[in-house]
Design a protein around this motif. Sequence first.
Motif: not given
Length: 813
Positions: A725, A731, A799, A802-803
């Motif tokens: 990232m 994402r 998910r 990815t945060h």
Amino acid sequence: LGIGANTAIFTVIDAVMLRMLPVDHPEQLVAIGDASRVGSWSNGTPRTDSLSYPLYREIRDHNQSFSSVMAALRPEQMEMAIDGGGAEKAGGRIVTGDYFQTLGVQPLIGRTFTGDEDRVPGGDPYLVISYGYWQRRFSGDPSVIGRTVRVRNFPFTIIGVAPPSFFGDVVGSRPDFWAPMMMEPTLMPGRDFLETPNTSALLLIGRLKPGVTLAQAREDVNAIVRRALTETLAARLSADDRDAISKGLVKLQVPVTPGGHGLSRLRAEFSAPLLLLMGMVALVLLVACVNVANLLLARSTLRQREIAVRLAIGAAPGRVVRQLLTESILLATVGGAMGIVFAQWGAAALVDLTNRRGSLTSPLVLGIDWRVLAFTAVVCLVAAVVFGLLPALRFRKVNLAPALKEGGRDAAGGARKNRAGRVLISSQIALAVLVLMAAGLLVRSLRNLQDSDLGYSRDRLLLARVDPIASGYKTNAAALEVDRQVLERLKSLPGVKAATMSVNGLYSGTESADAFTIEGFTPGKQEDSIAYDDDIGPDYFSTIGVPIILGREINQQDYASAARVAVVNETFAKFYFGGRNPIGHKVTLQDSDHPNAPPFDIIGVCKDVRDHSIRAAVDRRIYIPLTTEQFAARQAPNYEVRAVGNPAALVNEVRKAILDLDPNLVVNNVSTADELVEDTLTTQILVARLSSFFGLLVLALICVGLYGTMSYSVVGRTREIGVRMALGARRPAVIWMVAREACIMLAVGIAVGIPLGIATSTAFKAMLFDVSKADPLSIAAAVLTLIVIAIAAAVIPARRATHVDPMVALRYE
């Protein structure tokens, strides 16, 4: 859950199939007759899978194999009055005087019957009551011995109380009392049961003499029965019966089998479904074991430094493996202890589900015995080995230097590269496909059975059975008059659209067949002249909703005039007449007792009706007015009532209308047609519901296992994800990178599971109805469900990853 589900099913299997009767030396007992025909009652040509009382007497008096032989009639609900109070229902069993002696049962208090006193009809009005009934109704009062009670309005003296553990000789039945066979004419009057070789209603149990083998007993019994039916009792049989025996239409072969497990219709009905469910819960346990193995694999990477220290200070690899297996066995043992508690609840719930409409006359005797404990112990041990072996074996070879220096980080990286975990997840998915396919096939079969065309309209239909002969009406004329009066009363009830009656009824459990000569047909073999028959009341077909294809139905005028007319079903018409019109042709009943009886004129052809079995092919059937045959009055007719609205609302009104005519009338089985059909599907409903439950349980386990595995994998790749990232990865690309691994495992599991599921469904194909074992809908439902579960379990942790702030991820550890 896995161990508890297995133990629950095994507890029921133990009660139905494995447990011996609680009697003295049960291994010496032998069942004579088909042990699954509990509750059967057949009038007509003598049978050998259940026996008449004269046949029992021949075996008892002339055998060389048994020290004693007993027989018993089916359990009956009878009215009992105690201390002058009102009548109440109690479950009774009529048995021969040597019943308790043969089984080897000693009373708790008082005494039991003796073979010597049970010899004269009506001469021994005694009862032995069960321990449960003694406690429930008499509060365990020892002075109950010698008390007089009234059963069906006749005085009986209580002479004994059975021991607490004794429930009788039938698995799944616990009578409240036992009465001597010689009291049968008093309790069940009107049918000359004790002297009629045509009424086959008894199953026998004998106790072998020392040194006698089962094969010798079988040969002895069959020789006695053959001699009795061809010589000793032949004079009491009709010419038709003797002719059927001489032509071999009656199989003179009596089943003689080990009887220590008792008699049981449940054993024949539920053995295959229980074994199928046992296989399914074994798969549930296997999926659970795979889950725990994955958790232990993940945990083992965190313990890599600890194991490395142990090895560094001299522990042998085998010692480490034993330590980890010991921990697994401890885990399985605690799970097993909790599983036994779960199993008790589960087994009781399973029996309650089976008994929802009285499939069992009384709950099974469930309990934890040595077999259940041994089974649970073995399951715990096997489970511990299955889920603990792979994590333990990975420590046989450990590179000590890196493990001691960087245990935590290597562990995290090792988890990402762990192929064993991915193989386990793929295996889980394959097993899930198998379980879900089986559940889908069974549910689809049940739906097909429930929706199948039975040939009649069963909604708003109520049935009741009345036995005027057992109620004291001793002549044909009196019984037929009562039949007419009951029918008129039912027709006049508010909420009743129409009413009729029949001898065999719909799913009543009774059936009859006779030999006929059909005009214009020459039988190629003896069986071709035999057809099933039913004696029916007026407007039978319009009342139950059966279409008349040709001609007309039997109406009130035919019934009142006792016309010699008949309606045949489609199968009958096609077999005997082919493409010809059967209307107007004559059919003659071959009855040597009435050789000059006029033939029946066929006046109609009705649609085939599945009135006794949903699965079986429809038999050839002929319907005649109930008043035309003299033997029809000796039957207990079934009344079919078509309601305007909900038929269940008429149950009490129908029963009241019948008893208002005569309070002594014996009324049985007041049920809706839907309930009777559902009763025939009890095993299918049981298996479909439980397989669906186990399928959902497997889905939950897979969801937890896959989610846990993917979550751990994402945690191990947090640094990598941060780098990607930070370098600009979007994402969706990161989510797909993580989900792709789950998709690969899913694809492998489905590819293995579908052929495995198709192959496994062969084992229970007899339970499938109108559905292929490779049913596309069941396969598609299983696959789509797993795809949704797997993607959700993989995407959610992805998910979340990815945060994570890339700077935090880059500083990870």
